[in-house]
Design an enzyme around this catalytic site. Sequence first.
Site, PDB file in Angstrom:
ATOM      1  CB  THR A  76      -0.969 -18.103 -39.163  1.00 60.34           C
ATOM      2  OG1 THR A  76      -0.665 -17.727 -37.813  1.00 60.34           O
ATOM      3  CG2 THR A  76      -0.833 -16.860 -40.036  1.00 60.34           C
ATOM      4  CG  ASP A  77      -3.050 -17.894 -34.099  1.00 63.90           C
ATOM      5  OD1 ASP A  77      -1.974 -17.676 -34.693  1.00 63.90           O
ATOM      6  OD2 ASP A  77      -3.097 -18.248 -32.907  1.00 63.90           O
ATOM      7  CE1 TYR A 135       4.117 -16.433 -41.484  1.00 67.54           C
ATOM      8  CE2 TYR A 135       3.179 -15.781 -39.362  1.00 67.54           C
ATOM      9  CZ  TYR A 135       3.328 -16.718 -40.375  1.00 67.54           C
ATOM     10  OH  TYR A 135       2.675 -17.929 -40.293  1.00 67.54           O
ATOM     11  CB  ALA A 175       0.896  -7.784 -43.250  1.00 64.81           C
TER      12      ALA A 175
HETATM   13  P1  NAD Z   1       8.583 -23.862 -42.038  1.00 58.20           P
HETATM   14  O1  NAD Z   1       9.285 -22.550 -42.108  1.00 58.20           O
HETATM   15  O2  NAD Z   1       9.096 -24.917 -41.132  1.00 58.20           O
HETATM   16  O3  NAD Z   1       8.521 -24.510 -43.495  1.00 58.20           O
HETATM   17  C1  NAD Z   1       8.238 -23.764 -44.645  1.00 58.20           C
HETATM   18  C2  NAD Z   1       8.577 -24.625 -45.861  1.00 58.20           C
HETATM   19  O4  NAD Z   1       8.246 -23.874 -47.043  1.00 58.20           O
HETATM   20  C3  NAD Z   1      10.070 -24.999 -45.966  1.00 58.20           C
HETATM   21  O5  NAD Z   1      10.211 -26.355 -46.299  1.00 58.20           O
HETATM   22  C4  NAD Z   1      10.573 -24.098 -47.096  1.00 58.20           C
HETATM   23  O6  NAD Z   1      11.667 -24.670 -47.819  1.00 58.20           O
HETATM   24  C5  NAD Z   1       9.329 -23.983 -47.954  1.00 58.20           C
HETATM   25  N1  NAD Z   1       9.340 -22.774 -48.803  1.00 58.20           N
HETATM   26  C6  NAD Z   1       9.637 -21.509 -48.411  1.00 58.20           C
HETATM   27  N2  NAD Z   1       9.560 -20.689 -49.482  1.00 58.20           N
HETATM   28  C7  NAD Z   1       9.185 -21.451 -50.549  1.00 58.20           C
HETATM   29  C8  NAD Z   1       8.933 -21.175 -51.912  1.00 58.20           C
HETATM   30  N3  NAD Z   1       9.059 -19.944 -52.419  1.00 58.20           N
HETATM   31  N4  NAD Z   1       8.546 -22.192 -52.715  1.00 58.20           N
HETATM   32  C9  NAD Z   1       8.428 -23.453 -52.228  1.00 58.20           C
HETATM   33  N5  NAD Z   1       8.691 -23.777 -50.944  1.00 58.20           N
HETATM   34  C10 NAD Z   1       9.055 -22.784 -50.113  1.00 58.20           C
HETATM   35  O7  NAD Z   1       7.074 -23.503 -41.718  1.00 58.20           O
HETATM   36  P2  NAD Z   1       5.998 -24.288 -40.813  1.00 58.20           P
HETATM   37  O8  NAD Z   1       6.152 -23.874 -39.422  1.00 58.20           O
HETATM   38  O9  NAD Z   1       6.031 -25.727 -41.197  1.00 58.20           O
HETATM   39  O10 NAD Z   1       4.664 -23.614 -41.364  1.00 58.20           O
HETATM   40  C11 NAD Z   1       4.004 -24.156 -42.497  1.00 58.20           C
HETATM   41  C12 NAD Z   1       2.790 -23.299 -42.809  1.00 58.20           C
HETATM   42  O11 NAD Z   1       1.916 -23.276 -41.681  1.00 58.20           O
HETATM   43  C13 NAD Z   1       3.123 -21.838 -43.105  1.00 58.20           C
HETATM   44  O12 NAD Z   1       2.310 -21.396 -44.160  1.00 58.20           O
HETATM   45  C14 NAD Z   1       2.787 -21.099 -41.821  1.00 58.20           C
HETATM   46  O13 NAD Z   1       2.389 -19.790 -42.093  1.00 58.20           O
HETATM   47  C15 NAD Z   1       1.640 -21.937 -41.292  1.00 58.20           C
HETATM   48  N6  NAD Z   1       1.482 -21.977 -39.815  1.00 58.20           N
HETATM   49  C16 NAD Z   1       2.531 -22.291 -38.992  1.00 58.20           C
HETATM   50  C17 NAD Z   1       2.323 -22.396 -37.613  1.00 58.20           C
HETATM   51  C18 NAD Z   1       3.446 -22.737 -36.664  1.00 58.20           C
HETATM   52  O14 NAD Z   1       3.260 -22.669 -35.440  1.00 58.20           O
HETATM   53  N7  NAD Z   1       4.620 -23.164 -37.139  1.00 58.20           N
HETATM   54  C19 NAD Z   1       1.051 -22.167 -37.089  1.00 58.20           C
HETATM   55  C20 NAD Z   1       0.004 -21.844 -37.952  1.00 58.20           C
HETATM   56  C21 NAD Z   1       0.236 -21.764 -39.313  1.00 58.20           C
HETATM   57  O1  DAU Z   2       0.385 -18.370 -34.086  1.00 56.07           O
HETATM   58  C1  DAU Z   2       0.863 -19.090 -35.187  1.00 56.07           C
HETATM   59  C2  DAU Z   2       2.262 -18.636 -35.532  1.00 56.07           C
HETATM   60  O2  DAU Z   2       3.115 -19.152 -34.515  1.00 56.07           O
HETATM   61  C3  DAU Z   2       2.715 -19.092 -36.910  1.00 56.07           C
HETATM   62  O3  DAU Z   2       1.904 -18.475 -37.886  1.00 56.07           O
HETATM   63  C4  DAU Z   2       4.181 -18.737 -37.142  1.00 56.07           C
HETATM   64  O4  DAU Z   2       4.624 -19.286 -38.376  1.00 56.07           O
HETATM   65  C5  DAU Z   2       5.004 -19.332 -36.023  1.00 56.07           C
HETATM   66  O5  DAU Z   2       6.352 -18.963 -36.173  1.00 56.07           O
HETATM   67  C6  DAU Z   2       4.477 -18.868 -34.669  1.00 56.07           C
HETATM   68  O6  DAU Z   2       4.699 -17.445 -34.486  1.00 56.07           O
HETATM   69  P1  DAU Z   2       5.211 -16.842 -33.084  1.00 56.07           P
HETATM   70  O7  DAU Z   2       5.846 -15.547 -33.348  1.00 56.07           O
HETATM   71  O8  DAU Z   2       4.131 -16.901 -32.063  1.00 56.07           O
HETATM   72  O9  DAU Z   2       6.286 -17.993 -32.712  1.00 56.07           O
HETATM   73  P2  DAU Z   2       7.763 -17.905 -32.090  1.00 56.07           P
HETATM   74  O10 DAU Z   2       8.142 -19.316 -31.727  1.00 56.07           O
HETATM   75  O11 DAU Z   2       8.689 -17.121 -32.934  1.00 56.07           O
HETATM   76  O12 DAU Z   2       7.515 -17.103 -30.740  1.00 56.07           O
HETATM   77  C7  DAU Z   2       6.609 -17.568 -29.759  1.00 56.07           C
HETATM   78  C8  DAU Z   2       6.603 -16.537 -28.642  1.00 56.07           C
HETATM   79  O13 DAU Z   2       7.869 -16.589 -27.970  1.00 56.07           O
HETATM   80  C9  DAU Z   2       6.442 -15.115 -29.122  1.00 56.07           C
HETATM   81  O14 DAU Z   2       5.699 -14.385 -28.157  1.00 56.07           O
HETATM   82  C10 DAU Z   2       7.878 -14.573 -29.180  1.00 56.07           C
HETATM   83  C11 DAU Z   2       8.562 -15.330 -28.048  1.00 56.07           C
HETATM   84  N1  DAU Z   2       9.993 -15.623 -28.246  1.00 56.07           N
HETATM   85  C12 DAU Z   2      10.382 -16.215 -29.406  1.00 56.07           C
HETATM   86  C13 DAU Z   2      11.712 -16.518 -29.631  1.00 56.07           C
HETATM   87  C14 DAU Z   2      12.153 -17.149 -30.933  1.00 56.07           C
HETATM   88  C15 DAU Z   2      10.902 -15.360 -27.240  1.00 56.07           C
HETATM   89  O15 DAU Z   2      10.526 -14.846 -26.155  1.00 56.07           O
HETATM   90  N2  DAU Z   2      12.225 -15.671 -27.446  1.00 56.07           N
HETATM   91  C16 DAU Z   2      12.668 -16.232 -28.611  1.00 56.07           C
HETATM   92  O16 DAU Z   2      13.902 -16.446 -28.755  1.00 56.07           O
END
Ligand code: NAD
Ligand code: DAU
Length: 336
Positions: free
Chosen positions: A125-126, A150, A152
Site C-alpha cells: 500500500t502507499d 496498519y 507499520a
Molecule cells: P479486505 O479487508 O477486503 O480483504 C482481506 C482478505 O484477507 C479477506 O478476505 C480476509 O478474510 C483475508 N484474511 C485476513 N486475515 C487472513 C489470514 N490470517 N489468513 C488468510 N486470509 C486472511 O482487503 P482489501 O481491501 O481487499 O485489500 C487487499 C490487500 O490490498 C491488502 O493487503 C491491503 O493492504 C492492500 N491494499 C488495499 C487497498 C485498498 O484501497 N483497499 C489499497 C492498496 C493496498
Molecule cells: O491508501 C491505500 C489504503 O487505502 C489501503 O492500504 C487501506 O487498506 C484502505 O483501507 C485505505 O485506507 P484509508 O484509511 O485511506 O481508507 P478509508 O476508506 O478508511 O478512509 C479514506 C479516508 O476517509 C481517510 O482519510 C479517512 C476518511 N474517513 C473514513 C471513514 C471510514 C472518513 O472521513 N469517515 C469514515 O467513516
Amino acid sequence: MKTLLITGGAGFIGSNFIRHMLKEHPDCRIVNFDALTYAGNLENLREAAGNPRYSFIRGDIADAAQVDAAMSRGVDAIVNFAAESHVDRSIDDPGLFVRTNVLGTQVLLDAAKKYRVERYLQISTDEVYGALGAEGLFSEETPLAPNSPYSASKAGADLLVRAYHETYGLNIGITRCSNNYGPWHFPEKLIPLAITNALEDKEIPVYGDGLQVRDWLHVADHCRAIDLVLRRGKSGRIYNIGGNNERTNLRIVKTVLAELGKPETLIKHVKDRPGHDRRYAIDAARITGELGWKPEYTFETGLQATVKWYRENRQWWQNVKSGEYAAYYEKMYGNR
Ligand code: NAD
Ligand code: DAU
C-alpha cells in the site's frame, strides 16, 4: 497451466483479481486461500465457484501447517492479498495486524522458498510512505514512514519480502497502490460506507475537517496492474500504482450524494482519526514506463459504475451490514 495461490482472495481486491485472472488467462488455475475473517465473503466469488480452474481452501496465512498443506498441491506463484486492511481497526487492535500482516507474510515467504515458487508478489500500500504535505508525490524511493499500526505492519511485511529476495534470491515483486474503490468493497471504507449510508438515508461520518486527500483508483485498474507486475515485473522491484485522482474526503462524499440525488445535510463531521494521514498521492511513472500500464477508468466513470453496482446489489451489502459489522459500526460511530 500455471497455478496461482491467491491469499485473501475472498476480500475486496482479491476477489476482483480472481475474476480478472479467470477471465483474462484461460491457462491459469487459481487456489484461493482465505481465513474468511469479517472481511472475507465467498458471496464475492459466486460466479467463480463453479469454474473447474478455481478452488477454495479456508486457511490462515499465519499458520505454517495450513499454508504448507495448500502449497503441497503444487503452486507456481503466490499473490498475497491477505491482510487486516482497515486503519481504524488497527488503532483498536494493533496485535492482530502484526500477526496477520507481518507474521503471515513471513510464513508465506518461507513456503515460497521451500516450494521454490517462480514468483511471490506482495500486495502492499502507499500508506507505508506516511503522509504528504500539500506538494509532492510518493515515488518508489520515498523513505518508509508509516503512521498507523496498519501501515507499520504493511511496511514490516514489505521489508521481509525484500529481505527474502536479497538473502535467499526469491523472485519477488511488491506493489504499492493508492485507495481503491469499486464493486464488492466492504462498507467500512469511505466510498462504500458513503454510498450505502446515503441509500439508507443515514448520516455519513466525515473525520475532522474532511480535507484529507486520497488518490483514488478503480479496483479493475489495480487488478490489471497486478497482473502485469506478476507476469512482467522485474524481480526485487517495487511498483507504485495510482490513479492520479486526488480528491478531498468531503468532495468524495458530496459527489456520492449528488450522484444519488441525496442532500448534503446527511454529512456529519465527527472526531478525527488519531494519526490521520493528511494526503497521499502516487507517482506511477515506473509501472507506466516499464510495463505500459495506465488506468482505463476516469474517477467519474468509475464512481458512476460503482454507485450503480451498489444500487443493483442491495442484498449483498445489506447482508454484510446486518452481520457483526452492525456491532462494529455502533462501537466506532455510536458516541463519536
Ligand atoms: P479486505 O479487508 O477486503 O480483504 C482481506 C482478505 O484477507 C479477506 O478476505 C480476509 O478474510 C483475508 N484474511 C485476513 N486475515 C487472513 C489470514 N490470517 N489468513 C488468510 N486470509 C486472511 O482487503 P482489501 O481491501 O481487499 O485489500 C487487499 C490487500 O490490498 C491488502 O493487503 C491491503 O493492504 C492492500 N491494499 C488495499 C487497498 C485498498 O484501497 N483497499 C489499497 C492498496 C493496498
Ligand atoms: O491508501 C491505500 C489504503 O487505502 C489501503 O492500504 C487501506 O487498506 C484502505 O483501507 C485505505 O485506507 P484509508 O484509511 O485511506 O481508507 P478509508 O476508506 O478508511 O478512509 C479514506 C479516508 O476517509 C481517510 O482519510 C479517512 C476518511 N474517513 C473514513 C471513514 C471510514 C472518513 O472521513 N469517515 C469514515 O467513516
